[in-house]
Design a protein around this motif. Structure first.
Motif, short mmCIF file in Angstrom:
data_model
loop_
_atom_site.label_atom_id
_atom_site.label_comp_id
_atom_site.label_asym_id
_atom_site.label_seq_id
_atom_site.Cartn_x
_atom_site.Cartn_y
_atom_site.Cartn_z
N GLY A 46 -1.13 -4.98 7.32
CA GLY A 46 -0.43 -5.91 6.45
C GLY A 46 -1.35 -6.95 5.85
O GLY A 46 -2.56 -6.96 6.09
N THR A 47 -0.77 -7.83 5.08
CA THR A 47 -1.54 -8.92 4.48
C THR A 47 -0.88 -10.25 4.82
O THR A 47 0.28 -10.30 5.24
CB THR A 47 -1.64 -8.75 2.95
N ARG A 48 -1.62 -11.31 4.69
CA ARG A 48 -1.08 -12.63 4.99
C ARG A 48 -0.09 -13.07 3.92
O ARG A 48 -0.20 -12.68 2.76
CB ARG A 48 -2.22 -13.65 5.05
N GLY A 77 -11.09 -8.14 -4.77
CA GLY A 77 -10.33 -7.70 -5.93
C GLY A 77 -9.26 -6.67 -5.65
O GLY A 77 -8.94 -5.85 -6.51
N VAL A 78 -8.70 -6.70 -4.43
CA VAL A 78 -7.62 -5.78 -4.07
C VAL A 78 -6.45 -6.58 -3.51
O VAL A 78 -6.58 -7.76 -3.17
CB VAL A 78 -8.09 -4.72 -3.05
N SER A 79 -5.29 -5.94 -3.41
CA SER A 79 -4.11 -6.65 -2.94
C SER A 79 -4.09 -6.82 -1.43
O SER A 79 -3.54 -7.80 -0.92
CB SER A 79 -2.84 -5.90 -3.38
N HIS A 80 -4.66 -5.85 -0.70
CA HIS A 80 -4.64 -5.85 0.75
C HIS A 80 -6.05 -5.62 1.28
O HIS A 80 -6.79 -4.78 0.75
CB HIS A 80 -3.73 -4.74 1.29
N ILE A 106 2.49 -1.72 7.25
CA ILE A 106 2.07 -2.29 5.97
C ILE A 106 3.32 -2.68 5.18
O ILE A 106 4.34 -1.99 5.24
CB ILE A 106 1.19 -1.29 5.17
N ASP A 107 3.25 -3.78 4.45
CA ASP A 107 4.43 -4.27 3.74
C ASP A 107 4.68 -3.54 2.43
O ASP A 107 5.79 -3.58 1.89
CB ASP A 107 4.28 -5.78 3.46
N ARG A 108 3.66 -2.84 1.91
CA ARG A 108 3.83 -2.07 0.67
C ARG A 108 3.31 -0.65 0.90
O ARG A 108 2.19 -0.32 0.52
CB ARG A 108 3.11 -2.74 -0.50
N PRO A 109 4.10 0.21 1.51
CA PRO A 109 3.62 1.55 1.86
C PRO A 109 3.21 2.39 0.67
O PRO A 109 2.39 3.31 0.82
CB PRO A 109 4.80 2.17 2.62
N THR A 133 5.94 -4.50 8.14
CA THR A 133 5.33 -5.58 8.90
C THR A 133 6.36 -6.67 9.15
O THR A 133 7.36 -6.77 8.46
CB THR A 133 4.13 -6.17 8.15
N GLN A 134 6.08 -7.48 10.16
CA GLN A 134 6.94 -8.60 10.50
C GLN A 134 6.23 -9.90 10.14
O GLN A 134 5.23 -9.90 9.43
CB GLN A 134 7.31 -8.53 11.97
N GLU A 135 6.69 -11.01 10.69
CA GLU A 135 6.17 -12.31 10.29
C GLU A 135 4.70 -12.50 10.65
O GLU A 135 3.97 -13.21 9.96
CB GLU A 135 7.01 -13.41 10.93
N GLY A 136 4.24 -11.91 11.72
CA GLY A 136 2.85 -12.02 12.13
C GLY A 136 2.44 -10.80 12.92
O GLY A 136 3.28 -9.92 13.21
N PRO A 137 1.16 -10.68 13.31
CA PRO A 137 0.70 -9.51 14.03
C PRO A 137 1.46 -9.24 15.33
O PRO A 137 1.83 -8.10 15.61
CB PRO A 137 -0.78 -9.83 14.31
#
Length: 272
Positions: free
Chosen positions: A11-13, A24-27, A59-62, A85-89
């Motif tokens: 996931g990402t923050r 230069g990438v989203s994740h 991942i939030d955007r599969p 993903t959830q709120e944190g790891p």
């Protein structure tokens, strides 16, 4: 051990990841190293590990994974799926544990140097009685592998160690460890409250360098509902090198370039 489910945190923050922005990438998982994204490199290592039977990518955007060459059915020889993903790891791992049960192997998408041999070594060294096992690399091994690297060190009386982002949640009592991890995440900006929760004497012994790693594992397990927590020392210091900041990315790219594409994963370019 065979047929193990492996969870990859990709996931990402909230608000975006600074390193992903830098690249230069989203994740962060989509950053390329040696022509291959980090998530593909990690999946390639899991594919090559005999103990791993299937892979779950959090991942939030599969949809971002759909066109990656290393994840196509004719390349990825093991089944993989995604989860939200959830709120944190810690919350994501807790959700995966509730969904998949134990045993569950956990790693991260930024573990770009991951090798199947390290997974084999770690799993073979996990004590059979442990509810949770975590991999650490001693300072000497890390600095021998990458003298210029700057890591976060756990300073125990028997050695300094750096975490390797390799975990085995072996038994149901692992759930208590994940709950405790989440509590520590919430207290990370409140050091006094964190020290109180850990215990003042425990925190003082650690601060003064008097605490042995085995004693730390025992205490953390006790605070996690009586779980048995084991720390596994890895031989190859590169196992502790993940990609958290620009300097890490530069280092890992140099290591991969020096060793060639066979270091840990496929050489197929993702074409981006």
């Amino acid at each position: 051990m065979t047929g193990l489910t492996a969870l990859v945190l990709a996931g990402t923050r909230a608000g975006g990841d600074p390193l992903a922005n830098y690249a230069g990438v989203s994740h962060k998982a989509l950053i390329e190293i040696g022509g291959t994204t980090m998530i593909e490199r990690v999946v390639a290592a899991l594919m090559a590990a005999p103990a791993v039977g299937r892979i779950v990518i959090a991942i939030d955007r599969p949809e971002l994974l759909n066109d990656l060459p290393g994840l196509q059915p004719d390349v990825c020889g093991k089944p993989w799926t995604t989860m939200s993903t959830q709120e944190g790891p810690s919350a994501t791992v807790a959700a995966a544990l509730a969904q998949e049960g134990t045993p569950l192997f956990v790693t991260t998408a930024d573990h770009a140097l991951l090798q199947a041999a390290w997974i084999d070594e770690f799993l073979a060294a996990c004590p059979p009685e442990a509810d949770v096992a975590a991999a650490l690399a001693p300072r000497q091994a890390v600095e021998a592998a990458a003298p210029a690297t700057r890591r976060t060190w756990l300073r125990f009386s028997d050695d300094d160690f750096s975490g390797c982002n390799l975990f085995l949640l072996a038994r149901p009592k692992a759930a208590g460890v994940i709950v405790f991890w989440g509590e520590m995440e919430r207290l990370r900006k409140e050091p006094l409250r964190m020290m109180q929760r850990l215990g003042w004497w425990f925190a003082l012994r650690y601060r003064l360098g008097w605490l042995r790693s085995a004693a730390a594992a025992e205490r953390l397990g006790a605070l996690s509902g009586g779980a048995r927590l084991a720390l596994v020392s890895m031989r190859d210091g590169r196992a502790a090198i993940d990609v958290d900041k620009a300097a890490d990315l530069d280092l890992v790219r140099r290591l991969v370039a020096a060793e060639g594409p066979g270091l840990n994963g496929p050489s197929t370019s993702s074409g981006r």
